[in-house]
Design a protein around this motif. Sequence first.
Motif, PDB file in Angstrom:
ATOM      1  N   TRP A 110       0.848  -1.194   0.000  1.00 55.28           N
ATOM      2  CA  TRP A 110       0.000   0.000   0.000  1.00 55.28           C
ATOM      3  C   TRP A 110       0.882   1.241   0.000  1.00 55.28           C
ATOM      4  N   GLN A 111       0.619   2.147  -0.907  1.00 59.07           N
ATOM      5  CA  GLN A 111       1.385   3.385  -0.992  1.00 59.07           C
ATOM      6  C   GLN A 111       0.448   4.553  -0.724  1.00 59.07           C
ATOM      7  N   PRO A 112       0.660   5.267   0.369  1.00 60.78           N
ATOM      8  CA  PRO A 112      -0.238   6.386   0.687  1.00 60.78           C
ATOM      9  C   PRO A 112      -0.046   7.554  -0.286  1.00 60.78           C
ATOM     10  N   GLU A 113      -1.137   8.246  -0.541  1.00 63.50           N
ATOM     11  CA  GLU A 113      -1.073   9.450  -1.366  1.00 63.50           C
ATOM     12  C   GLU A 113      -1.015  10.644  -0.426  1.00 63.50           C
ATOM     13  N   ILE A 114      -0.002  11.479  -0.601  1.00 67.32           N
ATOM     14  CA  ILE A 114       0.189  12.624   0.279  1.00 67.32           C
ATOM     15  C   ILE A 114      -0.252  13.883  -0.463  1.00 67.32           C
TER      16      ILE A 114
END
Length: 135
Positions: free
Chosen positions: A10-14
């Motif tokens: 999972w790659q968070p969107e900042i």
Amino acid sequence: DDNSIYDAIWQPEIKSQFNYNKVLIFNLDPDGNIIWEQVIHKNQRSFDDEGVYSSFILLNEGSQLRYLFNEMLGRQFRLHSFALKGEGTAEQVDIFNSDRRIMILVPRLAKQTSLKEVVIPSFTRDAFQLIKFNF
């Protein structure tokens, strides 16, 4: 038989959110007591743009102060004028409406060019314009 492998990382969107809200204006006597106060009710929020279309410009017109600021509503924006007289009375009006795809004014980059005149830059995807307003 399904032997598929799925990447489960999972790659968070900042995102950066910029908020420019109410402006509080006070008139104080020499001892610091409040003579009158006014509030400019505005709610400007944007994401990942450094708030370039938000904030306001203050114009000194001699007998009054005028605050200009954008309000974004979907694809539309309005340029509001909040005129404040020395005794504390105020009037707020919309002075310009436009579709965001046509132009978006940038009040914080505006310059007052005379007592009752301001030039505000406008950007679109493929154009830069200077828009002059007289009051």
